[in-house]
Scaffold this motif. Structure first.
Motif, PDB file in Angstrom:
ATOM      1  N   PHE A  22       6.430  -6.485   4.511  1.00 10.45           N
ATOM      2  CA  PHE A  22       6.070  -5.175   3.970  1.00 10.45           C
ATOM      3  C   PHE A  22       5.165  -4.527   5.006  1.00 10.45           C
ATOM      4  N   HIS A  23       5.798  -3.795   5.937  1.00 16.08           N
ATOM      5  CA  HIS A  23       5.055  -3.305   7.108  1.00 16.08           C
ATOM      6  C   HIS A  23       4.635  -1.848   6.931  1.00 16.08           C
ATOM      7  N   MET A  24       4.138  -1.239   8.013  1.00 19.50           N
ATOM      8  CA  MET A  24       3.457   0.037   7.846  1.00 19.50           C
ATOM      9  C   MET A  24       4.324   1.181   7.329  1.00 19.50           C
ATOM     10  N   ARG A  25       5.581   1.251   7.793  1.00 21.84           N
ATOM     11  CA  ARG A  25       6.397   2.387   7.343  1.00 21.84           C
ATOM     12  C   ARG A  25       6.684   2.312   5.846  1.00 21.84           C
ATOM     13  N   MET A  27       4.870   0.823   3.728  1.00 21.94           N
ATOM     14  CA  MET A  27       3.575   1.052   3.065  1.00 21.94           C
ATOM     15  C   MET A  27       3.283   2.545   2.950  1.00 21.94           C
ATOM     16  N   GLN A  28       3.556   3.270   4.058  1.00 25.26           N
ATOM     17  CA  GLN A  28       3.292   4.716   4.047  1.00 25.26           C
ATOM     18  C   GLN A  28       4.157   5.409   3.004  1.00 25.26           C
ATOM     19  N   MET A  56      -3.623   3.333   1.615  1.00 25.52           N
ATOM     20  CA  MET A  56      -3.075   2.610   2.764  1.00 25.52           C
ATOM     21  C   MET A  56      -3.934   1.388   3.070  1.00 25.52           C
ATOM     22  N   TRP A  57      -5.250   1.550   2.968  1.00 26.60           N
ATOM     23  CA  TRP A  57      -6.141   0.423   3.281  1.00 26.60           C
ATOM     24  C   TRP A  57      -5.884  -0.753   2.356  1.00 26.60           C
ATOM     25  N   LEU A  60      -2.523  -2.354   3.421  1.00 30.15           N
ATOM     26  CA  LEU A  60      -2.640  -3.036   4.718  1.00 30.15           C
ATOM     27  C   LEU A  60      -3.266  -4.422   4.560  1.00 30.15           C
TER      28      LEU A  60
ATOM     29  N   ARG B  53       7.885   4.508  18.259  1.00 24.74           N
ATOM     30  CA  ARG B  53       7.467   4.156  16.903  1.00 24.74           C
ATOM     31  C   ARG B  53       6.758   5.343  16.227  1.00 24.74           C
ATOM     32  N   SER B  57       7.236   7.756  12.258  1.00 21.24           N
ATOM     33  CA  SER B  57       6.180   8.315  11.403  1.00 21.24           C
ATOM     34  C   SER B  57       4.869   8.032  12.112  1.00 21.24           C
ATOM     35  N   LEU B 116       1.390  -8.549  10.646  1.00 20.58           N
ATOM     36  CA  LEU B 116       0.863  -8.301   9.300  1.00 20.58           C
ATOM     37  C   LEU B 116      -0.548  -8.866   9.144  1.00 20.58           C
ATOM     38  N   LEU B 119      -2.913  -6.472  10.842  1.00 16.22           N
ATOM     39  CA  LEU B 119      -3.157  -5.289  10.000  1.00 16.22           C
ATOM     40  C   LEU B 119      -4.170  -5.606   8.904  1.00 16.22           C
ATOM     41  N   GLU B 120      -4.074  -6.819   8.348  1.00 18.31           N
ATOM     42  CA  GLU B 120      -5.058  -7.247   7.352  1.00 18.31           C
ATOM     43  C   GLU B 120      -6.461  -7.211   7.941  1.00 18.31           C
ATOM     44  N   SER B 123      -7.673  -3.713   8.395  1.00 18.94           N
ATOM     45  CA  SER B 123      -8.034  -3.163   7.085  1.00 18.94           C
ATOM     46  C   SER B 123      -9.400  -3.682   6.626  1.00 18.94           C
ATOM     47  N   ARG B 127     -11.535  -0.237   6.463  1.00 19.81           N
ATOM     48  CA  ARG B 127     -11.504   0.393   5.151  1.00 19.81           C
ATOM     49  C   ARG B 127     -12.929   0.758   4.718  1.00 19.81           C
TER      50      ARG B 127
END
Lengths: 102, 154
Positions: A22-25, A27-28, A56-57, A60, B53, B57, B116, B119-120, B123, B127
Motif C-alpha cells: 500500500f504505497h504512496m499513490r 495512499m494519496q 497522509m501521515w 504513511l 514519478r 502525482s 514502506l 515511509l513509516e 512519518s 507528522r
C-alpha cells in the motif's frame, strides 16, 4: 473479504495484493476519497493502533506490504458508501504498467 | 526504519536556494552523488526516474513536506537525503502550498518493503508539526542531522 455493518459503523478487512504494498499513490487516492465523505475513516493493521484514514501521515505510518490485511472502518454519514469507494481504491492496480528497464 | 538509518548524513543540505521542483531534485541527487552514490550517468537516470514519478502525482503531501522517490538499480540498499528550502519550492502539492522540507528516497528494485519501512520512519518524525518547524529553522546540515538523530533516539 468480510463485511460487517453495525448502525453507522461499517468495517472491512481487505488484503493488500499490490506487489509494491500500500504505497504512496494509493495512499494519496485513499485520502482524497476519504475526504469526500463526512464520516470518520480509520485504518488499522495487525498489531498497530488504527490511524486516521483522512491523513497522509497516518497512512504513511502503516507500512502495509503485499499480503497484509488492513481494516478500514467508517463511522457516520455516508459510512457504507465511503467504505465501498475506499475498498475500490485499495483494490485498484497502481502498477499495471511495467517499468521500462533502467 | 528510523530516518537516521537511511539518511546519508553527508548529503543533507540545509540551505537549498533553488525554488523550482526539478532544480531542487537535481541538487539533492547531486548531493548524494558527491557523498559517493551513483556512478557515470546513474545520477541523471535517478533524476529522470524521480521526475517521472512526480508526473504520476506530486509527492508534495502538504504541510510544507514532499517525499520525492524512485527505484534505481544503482543502490544496494535504500538511501535518502534531506533538503531544507527556506524560500519554499512550488511542488504541485496536494494543499497547493510551497514545500520547505524534502525527504528523498532511492530504493533498490524489487525491495518494496524497505520503501514502506522508510515511509513509516519519515512519518514518525515529520507528522510532528513542531519537528517540521524545527527542521525549517535549521541553518546547517549538522543541525538537521542532530534533530533527526535526537528524534530517533527519543
Amino acid at each position: 473479504m468480510t463485511d460487517a455493518m453495525t448502525g453507522e459503523t461499517c468495517r472491512l478487512s481487505i488484503a493488500i495484493t499490490n506487489p509494491q504494498g500500500f504505497h504512496m499513490r494509493p495512499m494519496q487516492a485513499f485520502v482524497e476519497t476519504a475526504c469526500r465523505f463526512a464520516c470518520e475513516v480509520s485504518v488499522g493493521i495487525a498489531d498497530k493502533q488504527p490511524v486516521n484514514g483522512k491523513s497522509m501521515w497516518g497512512l504513511l505510518s502503516l507500512g502495509a506490504e503485499q499480503g497484509m490485511k488492513i481494516i478500514i472502518e467508517t463511522t457516520g454519514d455516508g459510512a457504507a458508501e465511503a467504505l465501498k469507494a475506499l475498498a475500490e481504491v485499495v483494490e485498484r492496480a497502481y502498477d499495471e504498467v511495467p517499468e521500462p528497464p533502467a | 526504519m528510523r530516518m537516521s538509518e537511511f539518511i546519508v548524513r553527508e548529503a543533507i543540505s540545509a540551505s537549498v536556494s533553488a525554488i523550482q521542483k526539478e532544480a531542487v531534485i537535481r541538487e539533492m541527487v547531486e548531493n548524494l552523488r558527491q557523498a559517493g552514490y551513483f556512478k557515470g550517468n546513474d545520477a541523471d537516470d535517478v533524476v529522470k526516474a524521480i521526475l517521472k514519478r512526480e508526473l504520476l502525482s506530486s509527492t508534495g503531501i502538504g504541510e510544507g513536506v514532499a517525499i520525492p522517490h524512485a527505484k534505481h538499480s544503482s543502490v544496494e540498499r535504500l538511501v535518502g537525503t534531506i533538503a531544507i528550502c527556506p524560500s519554499g519550492v512550488a511542488f504541485d502539492s496536494v494543499d497547493s502550498e510551497p514545500v520547505f522540507v524534502l525527504v528523498m528516497l532511492i530504493s533498490p528494485q524489487e525491495r518494496p518493503s524497505e520503501h514502506l519501512r522508510a515511509l513509516e520512519g519519515v512519518s514518525r518524525c515529520l507528522r510532528d508539526k513542531s519537528f517540521v518547524v524545527s527542521l525549517r529553522k535549521a541553518t546547517s546540515s549538522q543541525q538537521v542531522w542532530d534533530l533527526i538523530a535526537n528524534h530517533d533516539r527519543a
